[in-house]
Motif scaffolding. Sequence first.
Motif, PDB file in Angstrom:
ATOM      1  N   SER A  41       2.242  16.342 -11.566  1.00  0.00           N
ATOM      2  CA  SER A  41       1.134  17.027 -12.220  1.00  0.00           C
ATOM      3  C   SER A  41       1.000  18.474 -11.757  1.00  0.00           C
TER       4      SER A  41
ATOM      5  N   GLN B  93       4.057  10.844  -6.019  1.00  0.00           N
ATOM      6  CA  GLN B  93       4.999  11.257  -7.042  1.00  0.00           C
ATOM      7  C   GLN B  93       4.251  11.859  -8.239  1.00  0.00           C
ATOM      8  N   GLN B  94       3.149  11.187  -8.622  1.00  0.00           N
ATOM      9  CA  GLN B  94       2.372  11.675  -9.748  1.00  0.00           C
ATOM     10  C   GLN B  94       1.736  13.024  -9.421  1.00  0.00           C
TER      11      GLN B  94
ATOM     12  N   ALA C 242      -1.060  10.831 -16.371  1.00  0.00           N
ATOM     13  CA  ALA C 242      -0.762  10.416 -15.000  1.00  0.00           C
ATOM     14  C   ALA C 242      -0.696   8.895 -14.883  1.00  0.00           C
TER      15      ALA C 242
ATOM     16  N   ILE D 138       3.843   1.501  -1.220  1.00  0.00           N
ATOM     17  CA  ILE D 138       4.419   1.623  -2.568  1.00  0.00           C
ATOM     18  C   ILE D 138       3.408   2.322  -3.465  1.00  0.00           C
ATOM     19  N   GLY D 139       2.128   1.931  -3.339  1.00  0.00           N
ATOM     20  CA  GLY D 139       1.080   2.594  -4.114  1.00  0.00           C
ATOM     21  C   GLY D 139       1.019   4.074  -3.799  1.00  0.00           C
ATOM     22  N   LEU D 140       1.110   4.381  -2.506  1.00  0.00           N
ATOM     23  CA  LEU D 140       1.078   5.772  -2.050  1.00  0.00           C
ATOM     24  C   LEU D 140       2.251   6.557  -2.643  1.00  0.00           C
TER      25      LEU D 140
ATOM     26  N   TYR E 275       3.729   6.106  -5.517  1.00  0.00           N
ATOM     27  CA  TYR E 275       3.450   6.481  -6.904  1.00  0.00           C
ATOM     28  C   TYR E 275       2.399   7.578  -6.975  1.00  0.00           C
ATOM     29  N   ILE E 276       1.382   7.504  -6.120  1.00  0.00           N
ATOM     30  CA  ILE E 276       0.325   8.519  -6.159  1.00  0.00           C
ATOM     31  C   ILE E 276       0.910   9.891  -5.822  1.00  0.00           C
TER      32      ILE E 276
ATOM     33  N   VAL F  44      -4.899  -3.900  -2.697  1.00  0.00           N
ATOM     34  CA  VAL F  44      -4.516  -4.437  -1.397  1.00  0.00           C
ATOM     35  C   VAL F  44      -5.644  -4.176  -0.384  1.00  0.00           C
TER      36      VAL F  44
ATOM     37  N   LEU G 201      -2.497  -0.333  -6.965  1.00  0.00           N
ATOM     38  CA  LEU G 201      -1.874  -1.065  -5.851  1.00  0.00           C
ATOM     39  C   LEU G 201      -2.677  -0.884  -4.560  1.00  0.00           C
ATOM     40  N   VAL G 202      -3.014   0.381  -4.255  1.00  0.00           N
ATOM     41  CA  VAL G 202      -3.718   0.644  -2.996  1.00  0.00           C
ATOM     42  C   VAL G 202      -5.093  -0.015  -2.998  1.00  0.00           C
TER      43      VAL G 202
ATOM     44  N   ILE H   4       8.651  -3.599  -8.799  1.00  0.00           N
ATOM     45  CA  ILE H   4       7.299  -3.383  -8.294  1.00  0.00           C
ATOM     46  C   ILE H   4       6.262  -3.870  -9.306  1.00  0.00           C
TER      47      ILE H   4
ATOM     48  N   LEU I  81       1.590   7.061 -13.509  1.00  0.00           N
ATOM     49  CA  LEU I  81       2.025   6.624 -12.182  1.00  0.00           C
ATOM     50  C   LEU I  81       0.848   6.539 -11.226  1.00  0.00           C
ATOM     51  N   LEU I  82      -0.106   7.485 -11.414  1.00  0.00           N
ATOM     52  CA  LEU I  82      -1.277   7.498 -10.550  1.00  0.00           C
ATOM     53  C   LEU I  82      -2.074   6.211 -10.730  1.00  0.00           C
TER      54      LEU I  82
ATOM     55  N   ALA J  47       0.828  -1.211   0.000  1.00  0.00           N
ATOM     56  CA  ALA J  47       0.000   0.000   0.000  1.00  0.00           C
ATOM     57  C   ALA J  47       0.858   1.255   0.000  1.00  0.00           C
TER      58      ALA J  47
ATOM     59  N   VAL K 279      -0.930   3.275 -11.631  1.00  0.00           N
ATOM     60  CA  VAL K 279      -0.209   2.191 -10.961  1.00  0.00           C
ATOM     61  C   VAL K 279      -0.409   2.272  -9.447  1.00  0.00           C
ATOM     62  N   GLY K 280      -0.215   3.466  -8.897  1.00  0.00           N
ATOM     63  CA  GLY K 280      -0.319   3.645  -7.450  1.00  0.00           C
ATOM     64  C   GLY K 280      -1.706   3.350  -6.935  1.00  0.00           C
ATOM     65  N   ALA K 281      -2.723   3.920  -7.611  1.00  0.00           N
ATOM     66  CA  ALA K 281      -4.086   3.711  -7.160  1.00  0.00           C
ATOM     67  C   ALA K 281      -4.462   2.237  -7.267  1.00  0.00           C
TER      68      ALA K 281
END
Lengths: 293, 314
Positions: free
Chosen positions: A118, A113-114, B281, A106-108, A110-111, B294, B290-291, B244, B283-284, A104, B286-288
């Motif tokens: 932006s 960073q994006q 976006a 790791i997901g955060l 990327y969010i 999980v 993942l979250v 990742i 990366l967003l 989670a 990918v990140g979203a």
Amino acid sequence: MSFGPFLLLALMEGMVTSAVLALAAVGLSLVFGIMRVVNVAHGEFFMLGAVSAWFVSQWVPGPPAVAFVAALILCPLFVAAIAALADMVVLKRLNYQPEATIVATIGLLYILQQAALSFYGPDARPVPAPFNFRVQLPWFGYSGYKIAVVAASALVLLGVWRLLAKSRVGLIMRATQYDRETARAFGINVDRVYAGVFALGGGLAALAAVLIVPIQQAHYLMGTDPLLLSFIVVIIGGLGSLRGTVIAALLIGLSDGVISTFFAPTLAKIVATLLVALVLVFRPQGLFGRRAL
Amino acid sequence: MTVATRIWAVHLAVLALLLAGGFLLPAYHQTNVAKVMVLATYAMGYNIAFGYTGLLSLGHALFFGAGLYGAGMLVQHAGVGAGPAALAGIVAGGLAAAVVGLLALRTQGVAFMIVTLMFAQAGYLTILYNTAWTRGDEGIVIAREARVLMGFDLSADLPRYFVGLGLFAAGLVLKLWLVRSPTGRVMVALRENEERSRMLGYDPYARKLAALVISGLYAGAAGAAYGLLFGYVGASLASTQYSILPLLWVLLGGAGTVLGPLVGALLMFYLIDYSSAFTTASLLVVGAALVLLVLFAPKGILGTLRDRWLKWLP
């Protein structure tokens, strides 16, 4: 410049790295020590601190010093709020299960960073230092601001230590770390402690970033190095040990300064990452402290 | 129909669909699916370690990178043919996994994740450091003339698709056989309860090392294929992000399912591809993903399907 002064310069640069690193690493160590969460997004909290400091420096009029003081107060609070939100919305719902929280965060990572890419853009931008004076040594002049950074982070670290060791809040935090079920039975709101600790960890990373940003420009990818270095420091110092973390930050920061000055910075990083991997394999309790992971 | 025939029928049907895709898909999607099949092979390898054996590694980019650079640098600097170079890449992936495994498997859980992450980071930095050989961030572009395998030009669409399919098919069949074999059962037993498997007489360290090396061979094969098929060998492909991504694909498709990595890689690839039409976006996304995964679907698509309806799915 001959070897002696050159080494002195390398050590002074290393001290600045150490000071900032210690702040960021203490944040990471607190989060792991108390919540048992490995926060991979810690470097992004650092980055957010630097990026938001740039925004503050644009918005606040007047001399750079005013904007800098505003950033020093606002940015850590802003990042702490984001961290607390992330804890309540995501981590708490995962019940702090170790592997799920890593995925989670790791997901955060990327969010965040994006979001920075932006709203802030791909450029590296400088934030003016609050003051400019040079300390003239016999061999070279040195930036007074860098010396102030070292002093400021030493003060903050002292404050964190006092908070943990001497205050009621610190007592509650330590009680939660020791046994969260018993703490809950004694009426401690563990959820709030966790959100607070996560916010404190993020805030410390942001504070470190605000201090460093006049020296090193703000960039949306700047979180990677502090994350890796903080991991290294925390693992070598032994998790949960404030003293170990500070000693390890000094060790890593100074050797990074020396190796980067005399050899290549990349080589310094290779040595440090391999060192930490081997420390975890052969001495999981860290070089100074209790068992880390 | 017995369970075994049903299982083989499903997996062979998927391969047949992909085979048909080679003739029916337009050129743009043909390139995409070829890439997805190579990346899915990488993810299948990751799944053997993570999904079946329970080894959550954050350093598989090192094994992928070993295959990529093992093959790419031989072709570029030594003028070796594509076939032997690919073999060297596979061996390099397995070797890297063996070296990392020997050390990292002394740790467990979170420490294992960090140790693998650190080794992969050291590998990535080593690539950046040796700019003279690897050309660092910029990467090596492998010339078209060097990318020929048994007379086929790997830079052309059709041969590239079928080589990708061949790699994926070999990986899939091997994996299906592996996870249904007694060795595969021991891997799952280790994931579920290491102490009990030890008590039953299996050596966890040796078994986990074997699983990690197999996983590394897959990653090396995928890395070598990626370099030779798409002609680019760059440091970004060995960065943390490439450790990742297979985790993400496997989680999305379903950890511990044979087809999960393909489903995850395909969905994620097209999700980013389509979303890039109206937002940059990526990366967003990918990140979203993942979250959300999980939080709401920790078992992934095929894992959830298996829990609900398809109990026999391997």
